[in-house]
Design a protein around this motif. Structure first.
Motif, PDB file in Angstrom:
ATOM      1  N   ASP A  59      34.893  -4.124  22.704  1.00 19.85           N
ATOM      2  CA  ASP A  59      35.082  -5.326  23.518  1.00 19.85           C
ATOM      3  C   ASP A  59      34.826  -6.618  22.757  1.00 19.85           C
ATOM      4  O   ASP A  59      35.419  -7.646  23.053  1.00 19.85           O
ATOM      5  CB  ASP A  59      34.160  -5.274  24.745  1.00 19.85           C
ATOM      6  CG  ASP A  59      34.469  -4.098  25.647  1.00 19.85           C
ATOM      7  OD1 ASP A  59      35.620  -3.627  25.622  1.00 19.85           O
ATOM      8  OD2 ASP A  59      33.558  -3.643  26.368  1.00 19.85           O
ATOM      9  N   ARG A 121      34.491   4.601  27.916  1.00 24.35           N
ATOM     10  CA  ARG A 121      35.277   3.485  28.436  1.00 24.35           C
ATOM     11  C   ARG A 121      35.472   3.636  29.945  1.00 24.35           C
ATOM     12  O   ARG A 121      35.558   4.748  30.459  1.00 24.35           O
ATOM     13  CB  ARG A 121      36.662   3.439  27.779  1.00 24.35           C
ATOM     14  CG  ARG A 121      36.662   3.106  26.306  1.00 24.35           C
ATOM     15  CD  ARG A 121      38.082   2.743  25.854  1.00 24.35           C
ATOM     16  NE  ARG A 121      38.173   2.753  24.398  1.00 24.35           N
ATOM     17  CZ  ARG A 121      38.665   3.752  23.683  1.00 24.35           C
ATOM     18  NH1 ARG A 121      39.105   4.834  24.293  1.00 24.35           N
ATOM     19  NH2 ARG A 121      38.715   3.690  22.370  1.00 24.35           N
ATOM     20  N   GLY A 125      39.240  -0.199  30.458  1.00 25.69           N
ATOM     21  CA  GLY A 125      39.143  -0.240  29.004  1.00 25.69           C
ATOM     22  C   GLY A 125      37.869  -0.845  28.475  1.00 25.69           C
ATOM     23  O   GLY A 125      37.688  -0.946  27.258  1.00 25.69           O
ATOM     24  N   ARG A 126      36.936  -1.262  29.346  1.00 31.81           N
ATOM     25  CA  ARG A 126      35.660  -1.814  28.886  1.00 31.81           C
ATOM     26  C   ARG A 126      34.788  -0.691  28.320  1.00 31.81           C
ATOM     27  O   ARG A 126      34.806   0.434  28.819  1.00 31.81           O
ATOM     28  CB  ARG A 126      34.921  -2.525  30.025  1.00 31.81           C
ATOM     29  CG  ARG A 126      35.602  -3.798  30.491  1.00 31.81           C
ATOM     30  CD  ARG A 126      34.716  -4.565  31.463  1.00 31.81           C
ATOM     31  NE  ARG A 126      34.487  -3.790  32.673  1.00 31.81           N
ATOM     32  CZ  ARG A 126      35.190  -3.896  33.772  1.00 31.81           C
ATOM     33  NH1 ARG A 126      36.220  -4.719  33.830  1.00 31.81           N
ATOM     34  NH2 ARG A 126      34.905  -3.177  34.835  1.00 31.81           N
ATOM     35  N   THR A 127      34.026  -1.040  27.298  1.00 35.56           N
ATOM     36  CA  THR A 127      33.235  -0.037  26.587  1.00 35.56           C
ATOM     37  C   THR A 127      31.770  -0.107  27.005  1.00 35.56           C
ATOM     38  O   THR A 127      31.200  -1.196  27.129  1.00 35.56           O
ATOM     39  CB  THR A 127      33.334  -0.270  25.060  1.00 35.56           C
ATOM     40  OG1 THR A 127      34.720  -0.320  24.694  1.00 35.56           O
ATOM     41  CG2 THR A 127      32.667   0.856  24.304  1.00 35.56           C
ATOM     42  N   THR A 462      36.939   8.590  22.710  1.00 29.91           N
ATOM     43  CA  THR A 462      35.973   8.038  23.645  1.00 29.91           C
ATOM     44  C   THR A 462      36.383   8.412  25.063  1.00 29.91           C
ATOM     45  O   THR A 462      37.475   8.009  25.500  1.00 29.91           O
ATOM     46  CB  THR A 462      35.902   6.522  23.508  1.00 29.91           C
ATOM     47  OG1 THR A 462      35.574   6.197  22.155  1.00 29.91           O
ATOM     48  CG2 THR A 462      34.829   5.946  24.432  1.00 29.91           C
ATOM     49  N   SER A 464      36.661   8.639  29.241  1.00 29.49           N
ATOM     50  CA  SER A 464      36.713   7.603  30.276  1.00 29.49           C
ATOM     51  C   SER A 464      35.435   7.627  31.096  1.00 29.49           C
ATOM     52  O   SER A 464      34.764   8.640  31.217  1.00 29.49           O
ATOM     53  CB  SER A 464      37.913   7.835  31.194  1.00 29.49           C
ATOM     54  OG  SER A 464      37.780   9.087  31.849  1.00 29.49           O
TER      55      SER A 464
END
Length: 468
Positions: A59, A121, A125-127, A462, A464
């Motif tokens: 991000d 994530r 799409g934020r980590t 990664t 979800s």
């Protein structure tokens, strides 16, 4: 309330006693040996911290993640905290604090590595990452991951929020006579303008604020050392000698012991750089990096800047000032700091005031993200991974409200609760670091010692995260 305050006061003193100090310092030394001294790659970490890895997942930039972590760690403890260590443990406490930073770099390195290794994530799409994800995904310890998240969320309202707001309000009130209520309202407005934009907004502000405030403070320290020039080398000698023979300091320090110097120096170093506490890897997980080791190296530089540089400079300034002006009192850490900075003509006191204000405000920003990430984790896992209702905005509003109350109330009990939560955060994080040290060693061998830092993670995806 008195009984509750007394309980947390006793609990805090116990948690931050010798067992915790030995556990943290032991972890630092163990990881340094296990990972073949990653401190050797300090210059590589500094170089990577200012490079962008735009195509990598994450991000914020690696520097943005580092700046946000430094925002939370560089605080009033770097100024007044070091002075308190010197006042209680003697000049030798500075050396112990410095050594803690040197070894602590390996722990911060491992935290950053595991944060990226086990990050996830959400649907947008934020980590997200940090010790709770390392505990859950790496060790299958969801219950311990949940405990860490709870302790982090509680700590964010204490040491990261109300305590810092109170420090700002009292300092402005004492210096300029402005009411604490007005200052509290102003702090709330400034904080809201930043944190309501999420981690990207926090990182953008920290990328500007942290280097500026740190550079200004370092320049002030260097000026004092220039003024105290003839006492700098004697101060270094005294720091080294009194670390193992406190009576060498003479005067009021004659009653200090090696154990006192080590205890206060190590404790201040550990508390200042937060290596092993588990807070910094939460934002490290959001960094745009192609493999875990790259961000691990960047994360380790945070401890270098915080303790090896800033805390050491503060300690040297204080000890050289004690030698240069033997009539000043060193029994009060805050008073000692003020006297030392008053030696800078005209701007000494304002510089110290500005440093404390910016350090405290940056801590507020950094910890807001730590707490928000912890609350998100609690909500998702509490919903049995069926999806969460979205708690970020509610947390941010509650955090802003807590800032105002922190500015106007007595915080003795908040201090003790916050200290206890910080220590309780460290325990599950250290479990993850020690039990996953083999994974960290394998990743380090694969990317760092095999000279493959520019390669992407292989066959890793990664997963979800069920946040909305």
């Amino acid at each position: 309330m008195g009984t509750i305050n007394e309980f947390f006061s006793i609990l805090s003193a116990y948690l931050w006693g010798w067992p915790m100090i030995i556990l943290l310092l032991g972890t630092h030394i163990f990881l340094t040996i296990r990972l073949c001294v990653p401190q050797r790659k300090l210059l590589t970490g500094i170089r990577l911290s200012v490079q962008k890895d735009k195509d990598a997942p994450g991000d914020v930039s690696q520097f943005g993640a580092l700046a946000t972590a430094l925002a939370a760690t560089i605080g009033t403890g770097n100024i007044v905290g070091v002075a308190t260590a010197v006042a209680l443990g003697g000049p030798g406490a500075v050396l112990w604090c410095w050594l803690t930073g040197i070894f602590g770099m390996s722990t911060k390195y491992t935290e950053g590595l595991l944060a990226v290794k086990y990050r996830v994530r959400d649907a947008n799409g934020r980590t997200y990452g940090g010790p709770m994800y390392a505990l859950e995904r790496g060790l299958g310890m969801k219950w311990m991951a949940m405990l860490f998240a709870i302790f982090t969320a509680l700590a964010s309202f204490g040491i990261g929020c109300m305590v810092q707001a109170n420090s700002i309000a009292l300092l402005v009130n004492e210096t300029f006579g402005i009411s604490t209520s007005f200052v509290g309202l102003l702090v709330c407005m400034l904080t809201a303008a930043v944190i309501l934009g999420g981690v990207k907004a926090i990182a953008r502000v920290c990328m500007v604020l942290v280097p500026f405030m740190a550079l200004l403070y370092v320049l002030g320290c260097l000026f004092i050392l220039y003024v105290n020039g003839s006492y700098v080398w004697p101060a270094i000698q005294l720091i080294v000698q009194s670390a193992f023979n406190p009576s060498a300091a003479g005067g009021g320090f004659a009653g200090a012991t090696v154990m006192m110097a080590a205890r206060y120096g190590i404790a201040r170093g550990l508390f200042s750089n937060e290596s092993g506490m588990g807070s910094a890897p939460i934002v490290a997980a959001a960094a745009q990096t192609r493999n875990p080791v790259r961000q691990a190296l960047v994360s380790s530089t945070g401890t270098f800047w915080d303790t090896v540089i800033i805390c050491a400079l503060t300690g040297l300034v204080l000890v050289s000032s004690i030698l240069a002006y033997p009539d000043i009192s060193y029994a009060d850490g805050a008073a000692l700091t003020k006297v030392a900075f008053s030696k800078i003509p005209y701007i000494g006191a304002p510089l110290l005031t500005f440093g404390i204000l910016t350090f405290a405000f940056s801590t507020i920003l950094g910890w807001s993200y730590y707490g928000e990430s912890a609350v998100n984790y609690i909500e998702v896992r509490g919903e049995k991974e069926q999806g969460a209702r979205g708690s970020s905005r509610f947390y941010r509003i509650l955090y802003i409200v807590a800032l105002f109350f922190g500015s106007i109330i007595n915080l003795d009990i908040i201090w003790n609760i916050a200290d206890s939560m910080n220590a309780l955060m460290a325990i599950p994080n250290l479990v993850a670091l020690l039990l996953l040290s083999k994974v960290a060693a394998q990743e380090t061998k694969k990317y760092l010692w095999a000279d493959r830092l520019d390669e992407d993670m292989e066959d890793e995806e990664t997963p979800s995260h069920p946040l909305p």
